[in-house]
Design an enzyme around this catalytic site. Sequence first.
Site, PDB file in Angstrom:
ATOM      1  N   TYR A 142      57.672  57.942  82.304  1.00 53.90           N
ATOM      2  CA  TYR A 142      59.040  58.433  82.363  1.00 53.90           C
ATOM      3  C   TYR A 142      59.785  57.749  81.228  1.00 53.90           C
ATOM      4  CZ  TYR A 142      58.881  60.749  86.954  1.00 53.90           C
ATOM      5  OH  TYR A 142      58.633  61.596  87.994  1.00 53.90           O
ATOM      6  N   ASP A 163      59.044  67.385  82.999  1.00 55.68           N
ATOM      7  CA  ASP A 163      59.631  68.349  83.944  1.00 55.68           C
ATOM      8  C   ASP A 163      60.648  67.710  84.883  1.00 55.68           C
ATOM      9  OD1 ASP A 163      58.044  66.887  85.664  1.00 55.68           O
ATOM     10  OD2 ASP A 163      56.652  68.510  86.125  1.00 55.68           O
ATOM     11  N   HIS A 180      54.909  69.495  89.031  1.00 59.48           N
ATOM     12  CA  HIS A 180      55.223  68.221  89.679  1.00 59.48           C
ATOM     13  C   HIS A 180      54.985  68.310  91.196  1.00 59.48           C
ATOM     14  CE1 HIS A 180      57.626  64.511  88.337  1.00 59.48           C
ATOM     15  NE2 HIS A 180      57.410  64.261  89.609  1.00 59.48           N
TER      16      HIS A 180
HETATM   17  C1  FNR Z   1      54.348  62.839  92.279  1.00 55.20           C
HETATM   18  N1  FNR Z   1      54.247  63.293  90.967  1.00 55.20           N
HETATM   19  C2  FNR Z   1      54.700  62.512  89.932  1.00 55.20           C
HETATM   20  N2  FNR Z   1      54.583  62.935  88.656  1.00 55.20           N
HETATM   21  C3  FNR Z   1      55.032  62.170  87.638  1.00 55.20           C
HETATM   22  O1  FNR Z   1      54.909  62.579  86.492  1.00 55.20           O
HETATM   23  N3  FNR Z   1      55.602  60.965  87.887  1.00 55.20           N
HETATM   24  C4  FNR Z   1      55.750  60.470  89.137  1.00 55.20           C
HETATM   25  O2  FNR Z   1      56.283  59.386  89.335  1.00 55.20           O
HETATM   26  C5  FNR Z   1      55.294  61.268  90.215  1.00 55.20           C
HETATM   27  N4  FNR Z   1      55.429  60.837  91.492  1.00 55.20           N
HETATM   28  C6  FNR Z   1      54.950  61.587  92.525  1.00 55.20           C
HETATM   29  C7  FNR Z   1      55.060  61.100  93.817  1.00 55.20           C
HETATM   30  C8  FNR Z   1      54.538  61.838  94.883  1.00 55.20           C
HETATM   31  C9  FNR Z   1      54.648  61.286  96.257  1.00 55.20           C
HETATM   32  C10 FNR Z   1      53.916  63.079  94.634  1.00 55.20           C
HETATM   33  C11 FNR Z   1      53.336  63.887  95.750  1.00 55.20           C
HETATM   34  C12 FNR Z   1      53.831  63.571  93.359  1.00 55.20           C
HETATM   35  C13 FNR Z   1      53.606  64.597  90.671  1.00 55.20           C
HETATM   36  C14 FNR Z   1      52.101  64.468  90.533  1.00 55.20           C
HETATM   37  O3  FNR Z   1      51.740  63.787  89.369  1.00 55.20           O
HETATM   38  C15 FNR Z   1      51.412  65.841  90.485  1.00 55.20           C
HETATM   39  O4  FNR Z   1      52.047  66.665  89.548  1.00 55.20           O
HETATM   40  C16 FNR Z   1      51.376  66.523  91.854  1.00 55.20           C
HETATM   41  O5  FNR Z   1      51.320  65.584  92.873  1.00 55.20           O
HETATM   42  C17 FNR Z   1      50.211  67.435  91.969  1.00 55.20           C
HETATM   43  O6  FNR Z   1      50.268  68.146  93.152  1.00 55.20           O
HETATM   44  P1  FNR Z   1      49.442  67.742  94.479  1.00 55.20           P
HETATM   45  O7  FNR Z   1      48.020  67.428  94.072  1.00 55.20           O
HETATM   46  O8  FNR Z   1      50.139  66.590  95.077  1.00 55.20           O
HETATM   47  O9  FNR Z   1      49.531  68.997  95.274  1.00 55.20           O
END
Ligand code: FNR
Length: 370
Positions: free
Chosen positions: A134, A162, A253
């Site tokens: 980030y 995103d 995401h």
């Molecule tokens: C995320 N994701 C996410 N992505 C990212 O770029 N930075 C982050 O800090 C987070 N944190 C995060 C927390 C939680 C609890 C979840 C469920 C997801 C998104 C993650 O990288 C990814 O895009 C999705 O989780 C993919 O979908 P599924 O496999 O959870 O269905």
Amino acid sequence: PPLSEILNLHDFEAIARQVMNEKAWAYYSSAADDEITVRENHAAYHRIWFRPRILRNVTKVDWSTKILGHSSSMPLYITATALGKLGHPDGELNLTRAAAKHSVIQMIPTLASCAFDEIVDAAQPGQVQFLQLYVNKERKITQQFVEHAEKRGIKGLFITVDAPQLGRREKDMRQKFEAEEPDEMNRNNEKADRSQGAARAISSFIDPGLCWDDLKWFKSITTMPLILKGVQCWEDALEAYDHGMAGVVLSNHGGRQLDFARSGIEVLVEVVEKLGEKRGLKFPNEKFQLFVDGGVRRATDVIKAVALGATAVGVGRPFLYAFSSYGPEGVDKALQILQDEFEMNMRLLGAPTIKDITREMVDASCIHTH
Ligand code: FNR
């Protein structure tokens, strides 16, 4: 139930819902607004069908591959998910340990609960880790973090694009955020609003001003491959390619940002078609790798993405649910289930290796391109 009764990745979710505390469940499971995109992420895979081949000697099948040039036992990585300690006291280390055991790659989140160095230190010699970034409004902080990550041997930088503002995850917003704050990048986040859930409390440092011009700066501060995480149409995938990125993650995401964003697997089809048309690229492509995440729960989902041109897919929530319910053994089991599913489904598809999974093996005619 004992781990031996867990048969698939969905089972972990059902159990996690029962055993996790309300706050952690709300943060992990929540998605934006009416949660239409998160539902669609998995449902989209249900509309893609296989065209298996027969009589191809599948005595031995091998589903190992390379991701950004690094070996992986499966075309799959553990994607970045923040706040691992909400679910288990060892947080992200559960993922590091299981990843080592199965030779898969872990993407470390900027907002990990464990300290970045602790997660790197927990890796085995030679174990590959990526970093999800980030971008801080205070660019010096980001620069130091990126330079430090490169020194510590991180092999790929996934810049999340995103989330200029965090989506409304109402389940999470109803919870007050009192848990421990994540270690990294959050130290300048003094004004954190704790009244509206975990996501809001931890995210106010993220720079909504980030734009294409900034990518040049990233290239000047690191030699790690740069990948944009959260691309959602072919036009931006093309921009990323033209800006010299090493790849993109087609992702919404996990449905946590813009509700009614399309699923990554759907976007993949148009990206492959248009980048072929406009830049003559063929996928999978070593120089510009396509990744997909969101809703992947079965090896068959992964195989569909690979057939459509992805190098690998990311899996998020299932591993969170696995360690929240069963600790490190849960993640180990989740990865073992996927390995077993790969073995069987590669045989049934008539594809002895990843290279044998071709575009013709799926019928994705339900997906229209733009
Ligand atoms: C995320 N994701 C996410 N992505 C990212 O770029 N930075 C982050 O800090 C987070 N944190 C995060 C927390 C939680 C609890 C979840 C469920 C997801 C998104 C993650 O990288 C990814 O895009 C999705 O989780 C993919 O979908 P599924 O496999 O959870 O269905």
